[in-house]
Structure formats: C-alpha cells, structure tokens
Design an enzyme around this catalytic site. Structure first.
Site, short mmCIF file in Angstrom:
data_model
loop_
_atom_site.label_atom_id
_atom_site.label_comp_id
_atom_site.label_asym_id
_atom_site.label_seq_id
_atom_site.Cartn_x
_atom_site.Cartn_y
_atom_site.Cartn_z
N ASP A 182 -9.82 -4.38 -5.53
CA ASP A 182 -9.24 -3.27 -4.78
C ASP A 182 -9.53 -1.95 -5.49
OD1 ASP A 182 -7.70 -1.55 -3.25
OD2 ASP A 182 -5.80 -2.57 -3.65
N SER B 99 0.84 -1.20 0.00
CA SER B 99 0.00 0.00 0.00
C SER B 99 0.88 1.26 0.00
CB SER B 99 -0.97 -0.05 1.19
OG SER B 99 -1.95 0.96 1.07
N HIS C 280 -8.18 -4.79 -0.92
CA HIS C 280 -6.90 -4.23 -0.51
C HIS C 280 -6.37 -4.94 0.74
CE1 HIS C 280 -3.97 -1.01 -0.86
NE2 HIS C 280 -4.02 -0.85 0.45
#
Length: 307
Positions: free
Chosen positions: A249, A158, A281
C-alpha cells in the site's frame, strides 16, 4: 466555459470534482437496504443519529444474554466517496460482525466537497456521543440491551481510520480502543512506500487540499497526527490500538510511523500492528474470501474480544 465548471480533480471511474464544489461520483452509489443476512445471521437496521447524520446498526446472531463489544465504524472513501449503505461497506461490516460477535454502528458522515472538512469529524464526534448516550438508556435497544459499554471501540478504513483516530482522541477514556485499517495519513516528509505508486501518492496529496480547503498543508494535525502541532499521542485516552496495513500500500509507511510513534510516546496502552504481505490498499474489500482477508478479520475479532 464558466470557470466554476473547471475540473480540479478527476479519478477515473470514481469521482470528478469541479471548482464550484460540485462533484460527480461514479462509484459507491448503490444503496443496499438493511436486512437479516441468511448466511451469517447478522441483522441490520438504519437509525438517525443527529440531524443530517445517519448510521447502520448491526447485530450478530445471538446465542446468549452476554453483552457484546461495540464497534463504532467509519467507512473509507478519501472523505468524499462511499457510504455506510453501499454494497462493499455493508458486506464488509456484516462479515466482520459475524466473525467478531460485536454490535456495530457504521456512521454515514457527510462527504466533501459538498461539506468540506471538518464536517465529517464533527458528524463522527456526534455519532460517538449518540452511541455513548445509550449507556444507561436510549432509543436503540440493540445498544442498550446488548452492548457492553466497557468495551467500546472506534474503527475505520482509510479516511475512516483517520476519523477513527480523531474520534479516539475525542472519546478519551470512554473508549476501550481503536482499530485503524489502512489509515489515510500524510506528511510533508516522503516515505519509501510513496514510491509504490508515485502518481497515487500525488493524487492523495492533491485530494486532501480539496476536501479540506482551510488546511495548513500536509502537516495539518487532521491529516498528520504526528505533526508538531498535533495533540500528543500520549494523551490518547483509550487502552488499546490496533493498526493494520497492506504491505504494498502507498500508505503503508504512514501506518507504520503512527505505530512506532505511539510506542515511543508516553502512552501507557497496548499497541498491535499487522501487515498483509504484498497487499494493496483496501484489498480485503475486493477479495473478502482470500486467506489474508480472513486472517485480518480474525486479528480484528480477537483484538476487540480481549477482555
């Protein structure tokens, strides 16, 4: 009420940020000490990198004198949450180190809003320099005795994948490759995956402007490596890049676009892409034993062990 106590960002159960720059965090606060994992045989220990920056080092169970690839890893958390020492991060890296048979350095960079960006990038550059300083000698024997400095990879999840990209640009040819897991990139252009969760997509935009108050916007090269003013991807100094995304995601298409632009650029390296069908995610953190989580780990392991 003091205007500095005004809430400017609130993600229930995760973080609340005030106008003053104060933050209340509700997630990722638990500290797991370094240990020797009885299941995998992976050992860990903590180290001071530079003043204000620490890291957790991981060593797999050794069965030979062979030097191992080095993974310099950056945790996720939207630049404002998480640490290298919380249970999710620690357990994930322990599992990955066991499967990939690498020496890992999980960098505990400073968080916003207490330390606005680019502090996290600066810490991460310093951490890479610290790791590379062990090539000939250094204070950490796990690196000097067991690390193969021909195969140094930067990796992250991320926001950590965002950092990993910038560290790869910074490290140049001293790095072998980069592993970007569900990268947190944005741009002023809307993409199809924004519609998976429009509210979340809006929050990611809002949060970026809070953690980096000096930003020029969504086409700032820090958050959009494909922006016109960003350093060309063709100047990436490493030889190999792996991009992994979740098929469901909100950030999926940002990772896809990065992959496609890298392929289209004049960069001469090898790029690989993998998508977890129907997954959101960071799914692998919350369901580490699932079939797709294990497949993702295997893909990463195979990638960093290709000699």
């Amino acid at each position: 009420m003091d205007s500095n106590d005004e809430i400017i960002y609130d993600s229930e159960g995760y973080i609340r940020i005030y106008k003053s720059g104060r933050a209340e965090r509700f997630h990722g606060l638990e500290f797991v000490p370094p240990s020797s994992d009885p299941v995998t045989g992976v050992s860990s220990k903590d180290a001071n990198v530079v003043p204000g920056v620490t890291a957790r080092l991981y060593m797999p169970k050794l069965d030979s004198d062979k030097k191992l690839p080095i993974l310099v890893h950056f945790h996720g958390g939207a630049f404002c949450m998480g640490s290298s020492f919380d249970p999710l991060a620690h357990n994930y890296i322990t599992s990955l180190v066991a499967r990939a048979n690498v020496v890992a350095v999980s960098v505990n960079y400073r968080l916003a809003p207490e330390n606005y960006l680019p502090a996290a990038y600066e810490d991460s550059y310093a951490a890479l320099d610290w790791v590379l300083s062990h090539k000939n000698d250094g204070p950490e024997p796990w690196l000097t005795d067991h690390g193969d400095f021909t195969y140094v990879y930067t990796s992250g999840e991320s926001s950590g994948a965002n950092i990993a990209h910038h560290v790869a640009m910074y490290g140049g040819s001293k790095l072998c490759g980069a592993v970007l897991i569900h990268p947190y990139f944005l741009s002023s252009e809307k993409v199809e995956s924004d519609e998976f969760n429009p509210a979340l997509a809006d929050k990611l935009v809002q949060l970026w402007k809070i953690v980096c108050p000096t930003t020029i916007g969504l086409d700032d090269p820090w958050i959009n490596p494909l922006a016109a003013d960003a350093p060309p991807l063709a100047t990436l100094g490493c030889k190999r890049v792996l991009i992994l995304v979740g098929g469901a995601d909100t950030l999926r298409d940002r990772g896809r676009a990065y992959c496609e632009k890298l392929k289209e650029s004049e960069w001469k390296g090898e790029v690989k892409y993998w998508e977890a069908p129907g997954k959101g995610h960071g799914f692998y953190v919350f369901e580490p034993k699932s079939e797709l989580s294990e497949e993702q780990d295997k893909i990463i392991a195979d990638f960093v062990n290709k000699m």
